[in-house]
Write a protein that holds these residues in place. Structure first.
Motif, PDB file in Angstrom:
ATOM      1  N   PHE A   1      30.540 -18.299  10.117  1.00  0.00           N
ATOM      2  CA  PHE A   1      30.495 -19.076  11.349  1.00  0.00           C
ATOM      3  C   PHE A   1      31.493 -18.603  12.406  1.00  0.00           C
ATOM      4  CE2 PHE A   1      31.731 -22.669  14.021  1.00  0.00           C
ATOM      5  CZ  PHE A   1      30.497 -22.936  14.598  1.00  0.00           C
ATOM      6  N   ASP A   2      32.749 -18.355  12.026  1.00  0.00           N
ATOM      7  CA  ASP A   2      33.738 -17.983  13.038  1.00  0.00           C
ATOM      8  C   ASP A   2      33.374 -16.666  13.718  1.00  0.00           C
ATOM      9  OD1 ASP A   2      34.248 -16.778  10.558  1.00  0.00           O
ATOM     10  OD2 ASP A   2      36.392 -16.565  10.946  1.00  0.00           O
ATOM     11  N   ASN A   3      32.825 -15.718  12.983  1.00  0.00           N
ATOM     12  CA  ASN A   3      32.377 -14.472  13.602  1.00  0.00           C
ATOM     13  C   ASN A   3      31.077 -14.647  14.361  1.00  0.00           C
ATOM     14  OD1 ASN A   3      34.568 -13.017  12.704  1.00  0.00           O
ATOM     15  ND2 ASN A   3      33.510 -12.190  10.931  1.00  0.00           N
ATOM     16  N   LEU A   4      30.244 -15.557  13.905  1.00  0.00           N
ATOM     17  CA  LEU A   4      28.976 -15.802  14.569  1.00  0.00           C
ATOM     18  C   LEU A   4      29.198 -16.330  15.984  1.00  0.00           C
ATOM     19  CD1 LEU A   4      25.923 -15.700  14.175  1.00  0.00           C
ATOM     20  CD2 LEU A   4      26.040 -18.041  13.310  1.00  0.00           C
ATOM     21  N   VAL A   5      30.174 -17.212  16.145  1.00  0.00           N
ATOM     22  CA  VAL A   5      30.481 -17.745  17.471  1.00  0.00           C
ATOM     23  C   VAL A   5      30.885 -16.609  18.408  1.00  0.00           C
ATOM     24  CG1 VAL A   5      32.082 -19.222  18.758  1.00  0.00           C
ATOM     25  CG2 VAL A   5      31.063 -20.052  16.627  1.00  0.00           C
ATOM     26  N   ARG A   6      31.714 -15.717  17.909  1.00  0.00           N
ATOM     27  CA  ARG A   6      32.137 -14.572  18.711  1.00  0.00           C
ATOM     28  C   ARG A   6      30.962 -13.642  19.014  1.00  0.00           C
ATOM     29  NH1 ARG A   6      36.918 -11.533  16.300  1.00  0.00           N
ATOM     30  NH2 ARG A   6      37.281  -9.864  17.726  1.00  0.00           N
ATOM     31  N   PHE A   7      30.108 -13.428  18.010  1.00  0.00           N
ATOM     32  CA  PHE A   7      28.909 -12.619  18.210  1.00  0.00           C
ATOM     33  C   PHE A   7      28.057 -13.220  19.331  1.00  0.00           C
ATOM     34  CE2 PHE A   7      24.409 -11.957  17.520  1.00  0.00           C
ATOM     35  CZ  PHE A   7      24.321 -10.581  17.376  1.00  0.00           C
ATOM     36  N   TYR A   8      27.857 -14.531  19.301  1.00  0.00           N
ATOM     37  CA  TYR A   8      27.052 -15.180  20.336  1.00  0.00           C
ATOM     38  C   TYR A   8      27.686 -15.037  21.714  1.00  0.00           C
ATOM     39  CZ  TYR A   8      24.061 -17.330  16.772  1.00  0.00           C
ATOM     40  OH  TYR A   8      23.192 -17.563  15.743  1.00  0.00           O
ATOM     41  N   ASP A   9      29.004 -15.113  21.797  1.00  0.00           N
ATOM     42  CA  ASP A   9      29.671 -14.896  23.085  1.00  0.00           C
ATOM     43  C   ASP A   9      29.282 -13.537  23.657  1.00  0.00           C
ATOM     44  OD1 ASP A   9      30.970 -17.344  23.191  1.00  0.00           O
ATOM     45  OD2 ASP A   9      32.860 -16.567  22.380  1.00  0.00           O
ATOM     46  N   TYR A  10      29.351 -12.512  22.817  1.00  0.00           N
ATOM     47  CA  TYR A  10      28.993 -11.174  23.280  1.00  0.00           C
ATOM     48  C   TYR A  10      27.493 -11.065  23.545  1.00  0.00           C
ATOM     49  CZ  TYR A  10      33.650  -9.450  22.190  1.00  0.00           C
ATOM     50  OH  TYR A  10      34.998  -9.235  22.171  1.00  0.00           O
ATOM     51  N   PHE A  11      26.678 -11.656  22.687  1.00  0.00           N
ATOM     52  CA  PHE A  11      25.233 -11.583  22.885  1.00  0.00           C
ATOM     53  C   PHE A  11      24.842 -12.213  24.218  1.00  0.00           C
ATOM     54  CE2 PHE A  11      21.001 -13.417  22.752  1.00  0.00           C
ATOM     55  CZ  PHE A  11      20.240 -12.285  22.496  1.00  0.00           C
ATOM     56  N   PHE A  12      25.398 -13.376  24.523  1.00  0.00           N
ATOM     57  CA  PHE A  12      25.012 -14.054  25.758  1.00  0.00           C
ATOM     58  C   PHE A  12      25.605 -13.381  26.997  1.00  0.00           C
ATOM     59  CE2 PHE A  12      24.187 -17.649  22.745  1.00  0.00           C
ATOM     60  CZ  PHE A  12      22.809 -17.607  22.893  1.00  0.00           C
ATOM     61  N   SER A  13      26.550 -12.502  26.802  1.00  0.00           N
ATOM     62  CA  SER A  13      27.069 -11.704  27.919  1.00  0.00           C
ATOM     63  C   SER A  13      26.305 -10.388  28.078  1.00  0.00           C
ATOM     64  CB  SER A  13      28.552 -11.381  27.708  1.00  0.00           C
ATOM     65  OG  SER A  13      29.324 -12.546  27.774  1.00  0.00           O
ATOM     66  N   TYR A  14      26.010  -9.732  26.962  1.00  0.00           N
ATOM     67  CA  TYR A  14      25.434  -8.389  27.011  1.00  0.00           C
ATOM     68  C   TYR A  14      24.004  -8.308  26.496  1.00  0.00           C
ATOM     69  CZ  TYR A  14      30.267  -7.274  27.904  1.00  0.00           C
ATOM     70  OH  TYR A  14      31.517  -7.240  28.449  1.00  0.00           O
ATOM     71  N   LYS A  15      23.490  -9.435  26.045  1.00  0.00           N
ATOM     72  CA  LYS A  15      22.105  -9.570  25.591  1.00  0.00           C
ATOM     73  C   LYS A  15      21.768  -8.628  24.442  1.00  0.00           C
ATOM     74  CE  LYS A  15      21.007 -11.489  30.009  1.00  0.00           C
ATOM     75  NZ  LYS A  15      20.370 -11.363  31.272  1.00  0.00           N
ATOM     76  N   TRP A  16      20.558  -8.121  24.442  1.00  0.00           N
ATOM     77  CA  TRP A  16      20.043  -7.377  23.291  1.00  0.00           C
ATOM     78  C   TRP A  16      20.731  -6.038  23.090  1.00  0.00           C
ATOM     79  CZ3 TRP A  16      17.588  -9.662  19.534  1.00  0.00           C
ATOM     80  CH2 TRP A  16      17.005 -10.906  19.799  1.00  0.00           C
ATOM     81  N   ASP A  17      21.320  -5.462  24.126  1.00  0.00           N
ATOM     82  CA  ASP A  17      22.050  -4.203  23.939  1.00  0.00           C
ATOM     83  C   ASP A  17      23.172  -4.383  22.922  1.00  0.00           C
ATOM     84  OD1 ASP A  17      20.470  -2.785  25.690  1.00  0.00           O
ATOM     85  OD2 ASP A  17      21.823  -3.049  27.389  1.00  0.00           O
ATOM     86  N   TYR A  18      23.867  -5.508  22.994  1.00  0.00           N
ATOM     87  CA  TYR A  18      24.925  -5.775  22.015  1.00  0.00           C
ATOM     88  C   TYR A  18      24.338  -5.966  20.619  1.00  0.00           C
ATOM     89  CZ  TYR A  18      28.792  -7.727  19.467  1.00  0.00           C
ATOM     90  OH  TYR A  18      29.742  -7.937  18.517  1.00  0.00           O
ATOM     91  N   PHE A  19      23.261  -6.718  20.536  1.00  0.00           N
ATOM     92  CA  PHE A  19      22.603  -6.948  19.252  1.00  0.00           C
ATOM     93  C   PHE A  19      22.219  -5.627  18.591  1.00  0.00           C
ATOM     94  CE2 PHE A  19      18.705  -7.288  16.812  1.00  0.00           C
ATOM     95  CZ  PHE A  19      19.004  -8.308  15.917  1.00  0.00           C
ATOM     96  N   TYR A  20      21.561  -4.753  19.336  1.00  0.00           N
ATOM     97  CA  TYR A  20      21.124  -3.479  18.766  1.00  0.00           C
ATOM     98  C   TYR A  20      22.318  -2.661  18.278  1.00  0.00           C
ATOM     99  CZ  TYR A  20      16.684  -4.560  21.081  1.00  0.00           C
ATOM    100  OH  TYR A  20      15.532  -5.159  21.494  1.00  0.00           O
ATOM    101  N   GLY A  21      23.371  -2.613  19.060  1.00  0.00           N
ATOM    102  CA  GLY A  21      24.569  -1.880  18.646  1.00  0.00           C
ATOM    103  C   GLY A  21      25.177  -2.452  17.383  1.00  0.00           C
ATOM    104  N   PHE A  22      25.188  -3.775  17.293  1.00  0.00           N
ATOM    105  CA  PHE A  22      25.736  -4.425  16.104  1.00  0.00           C
ATOM    106  C   PHE A  22      24.915  -4.080  14.862  1.00  0.00           C
ATOM    107  CE2 PHE A  22      26.039  -7.847  13.050  1.00  0.00           C
ATOM    108  CZ  PHE A  22      27.410  -7.939  12.882  1.00  0.00           C
ATOM    109  N   ILE A  23      23.600  -4.104  14.978  1.00  0.00           N
ATOM    110  CA  ILE A  23      22.745  -3.802  13.826  1.00  0.00           C
ATOM    111  C   ILE A  23      22.930  -2.352  13.391  1.00  0.00           C
ATOM    112  CG2 ILE A  23      20.363  -3.627  12.982  1.00  0.00           C
ATOM    113  CD1 ILE A  23      21.506  -6.521  13.285  1.00  0.00           C
ATOM    114  N   ILE A  24      23.042  -1.444  14.339  1.00  0.00           N
ATOM    115  CA  ILE A  24      23.279  -0.043  13.987  1.00  0.00           C
ATOM    116  C   ILE A  24      24.612   0.091  13.259  1.00  0.00           C
ATOM    117  CG2 ILE A  24      23.676   2.288  14.900  1.00  0.00           C
ATOM    118  CD1 ILE A  24      20.705   1.370  14.894  1.00  0.00           C
ATOM    119  N   MET A  25      25.631  -0.610  13.735  1.00  0.00           N
ATOM    120  CA  MET A  25      26.931  -0.570  13.066  1.00  0.00           C
ATOM    121  C   MET A  25      26.831  -1.151  11.656  1.00  0.00           C
ATOM    122  SD  MET A  25      30.395  -2.737  13.535  1.00  0.00           S
ATOM    123  CE  MET A  25      29.302  -4.109  13.379  1.00  0.00           C
TER     124      MET A  25
END
Length: 137
Positions: free
Chosen positions: A64-88
Motif C-alpha cells: 500500500f505505501d508504495n502503491l500510493v506513491r506509484f499512483y502519484d506518479y501515474f496521475f502525473s505522468y500517466k501511462w508512460d510511467y506505468f510502462y516504464g515501471f513494468i519494464i523495470m
C-alpha cells in the motif's frame, strides 16, 4: 477516468487493455529483447500476466505505501510511467523467469511474485520518479 485513459480498459471488448498490452509487448521487444524472445519461444503472451497489472494499476504487486506513491506518479505522468515501471519490474525478475523451462512454471512465477506478500517485502523494486530510458513507443 477519461483524463487518464482508464475507461477504455473496462469497455466491452477491453479495447483499452488490448492497446496497452500491445504497447507493452512492443516495449518489451525493444527494451528486453532476450526476455521477449524467451516469451516467444515458450508461447507466453503478454496478456497472460498483465491483466492484473493493467486493470489494477499494479495494485497486485505493490504494498500500500508504495502503491500510493506509484499512483502519484501515474496521475502525473500517466501511462508512460506505468510502462516504464513494468519494464523495470520485468528486468528485475528476468533472470528468474528465464531459468524456468516450463511455460506454466514461468506464468506461476509471475503470478506468485505478483501476489505473494512476502515477495513484495523482499523485492528491491522501488517507486522512483519517472526518469526511465525507454525507447519511444
Amino acid at each position: 477516468m477519461k483524463d487518464y485513459d482508464l475507461e477504455d480498459n473496462y469497455t466491452p471488448g477491453l479495447e483499452g487493455f488490448k492497446v496497452k498490452s500491445d504497447i507493452l509487448t512492443m516495449l518489451i521487444k525493444k527494451n528486453l529483447p532476450d526476455l521477449y524472445d524467451f516469451f516467444e519461444s515458450k508461447m507466453i503472451f503478454i496478456e497472460m500476466f498483465t491483466v492484473e497489472l493493467i486493470m489494477g494499476l499494479c495494485g497486485s504487486i505493490l504494498p500500500f505505501d508504495n502503491l500510493v506513491r506509484f499512483y502519484d506518479y501515474f496521475f502525473s505522468y500517466k501511462w508512460d510511467y506505468f510502462y516504464g515501471f513494468i519494464i523495470m519490474f520485468l528486468s528485475e525478475i528476468q533472470e528468474s523467469l528465464m531459468s524456468k523451462d516450463d511455460p506454466s512454471e514461468i506464468i506461476q512465477l509471475l503470478k506468485e511474485y505478483t501476489f505473494n506478500k512476502s515477495q513484495r517485502r523482499k523485492s528491491s523494486i522501488g517507486i522512483n520518479s519517472p526518469n526511465n530510458n525507454l525507447e519511444e513507443h
